[in-house]
Design a protein around this motif. Structure first.
Motif, PDB file in Angstrom:
ATOM      1  N   GLN A 112       0.827  -1.210   0.000  1.00  0.00           N
ATOM      2  CA  GLN A 112       0.000   0.000   0.000  1.00  0.00           C
ATOM      3  C   GLN A 112       0.860   1.259   0.000  1.00  0.00           C
ATOM      4  N   LEU A 113       1.968   1.238   0.749  1.00  0.00           N
ATOM      5  CA  LEU A 113       2.867   2.390   0.775  1.00  0.00           C
ATOM      6  C   LEU A 113       3.540   2.616  -0.570  1.00  0.00           C
ATOM      7  N   THR A 114       3.898   1.536  -1.253  1.00  0.00           N
ATOM      8  CA  THR A 114       4.495   1.708  -2.585  1.00  0.00           C
ATOM      9  C   THR A 114       3.466   2.241  -3.566  1.00  0.00           C
ATOM     10  N   GLN A 115       2.233   1.811  -3.444  1.00  0.00           N
ATOM     11  CA  GLN A 115       1.158   2.340  -4.304  1.00  0.00           C
ATOM     12  C   GLN A 115       0.963   3.827  -4.052  1.00  0.00           C
ATOM     13  N   LEU A 116       0.991   4.215  -2.782  1.00  0.00           N
ATOM     14  CA  LEU A 116       0.828   5.621  -2.416  1.00  0.00           C
ATOM     15  C   LEU A 116       2.012   6.452  -2.916  1.00  0.00           C
ATOM     16  N   ALA A 117       3.218   5.901  -2.823  1.00  0.00           N
ATOM     17  CA  ALA A 117       4.412   6.609  -3.292  1.00  0.00           C
ATOM     18  C   ALA A 117       4.358   6.777  -4.811  1.00  0.00           C
ATOM     19  N   GLU A 118       3.859   5.780  -5.510  1.00  0.00           N
ATOM     20  CA  GLU A 118       3.740   5.905  -6.976  1.00  0.00           C
ATOM     21  C   GLU A 118       2.714   6.969  -7.368  1.00  0.00           C
ATOM     22  N   LEU A 119       1.656   7.108  -6.581  1.00  0.00           N
ATOM     23  CA  LEU A 119       0.647   8.130  -6.863  1.00  0.00           C
ATOM     24  C   LEU A 119       1.189   9.527  -6.645  1.00  0.00           C
ATOM     25  N   ARG A 120       2.085   9.704  -5.684  1.00  0.00           N
ATOM     26  CA  ARG A 120       2.640  11.009  -5.375  1.00  0.00           C
ATOM     27  C   ARG A 120       3.681  11.465  -6.391  1.00  0.00           C
ATOM     28  N   GLN A 121       4.238  10.538  -7.137  1.00  0.00           N
ATOM     29  CA  GLN A 121       5.297  10.918  -8.092  1.00  0.00           C
ATOM     30  C   GLN A 121       4.747  11.454  -9.349  1.00  0.00           C
TER      31      GLN A 121
END
Length: 134
Positions: free
Chosen positions: A125-134
């Motif tokens: 979930q954190l990697t998904q969130l980090a990808e959305l922020r980029q």
């Protein structure tokens, strides 16, 4: 290598049943639980065997007349491995102990497996969130 693990985990997390399947596999194939199941089966067989082992009996008779006459016979029961009822009670207590250890191991492993899966899910979930922020 790390990207391969992450990609395979992302594919696994996309399936909703992954967590349930993971926990089922842990319950059916973990060596501690396999051994605990064997211990429970051994304890169950011990309970059955405790009823099958009668104590031997020695009878001494001295007859002056008819051989069927046993008015002057002495009978002695030999208590081997304890009295039959006590052997059965000990075997039952061992069976209950084995069942308790199985349940404790099962709960501990399920909690550990669930925590591990949850940590992986949070990482995903954190990697998904980090990808959305980029």
């Amino acid at each position: 290598m790390a990207s391969f693990v992450l990609l395979s985990f992302q594919a696994a997390c996309a399936e909703e049943s992954f967590g349930v399947d993971f926990l089922k596999k842990v319950l059916h194939s973990h060596p501690i639980l396999v051994q605990s199941h064997k211990n429970v089966r051994a304890a169950e067989l011990s309970v059955e065997a405790s009823r099958l082992q009668p104590n031997p009996t020695l009878t001494l008779a001295a007859t002056a007349g008819d051989a069927g006459e046993s008015s002057n016979a002495i009978t002695q029961n030999f208590e081997i491995s304890g009295q039959p009822h006590l052997r059965w009670r000990v075997a039952q207590a061992n069976e209950q102990s084995a069942l308790g250890r199985l349940e404790a191991s099962r709960r501990s492993l399920l909690a550990s497996a669930y925590r591990a899966w949850l940590d992986l899910w949070v990482g995903y979930q954190l990697t998904q969130l980090a990808e959305l922020r980029q």
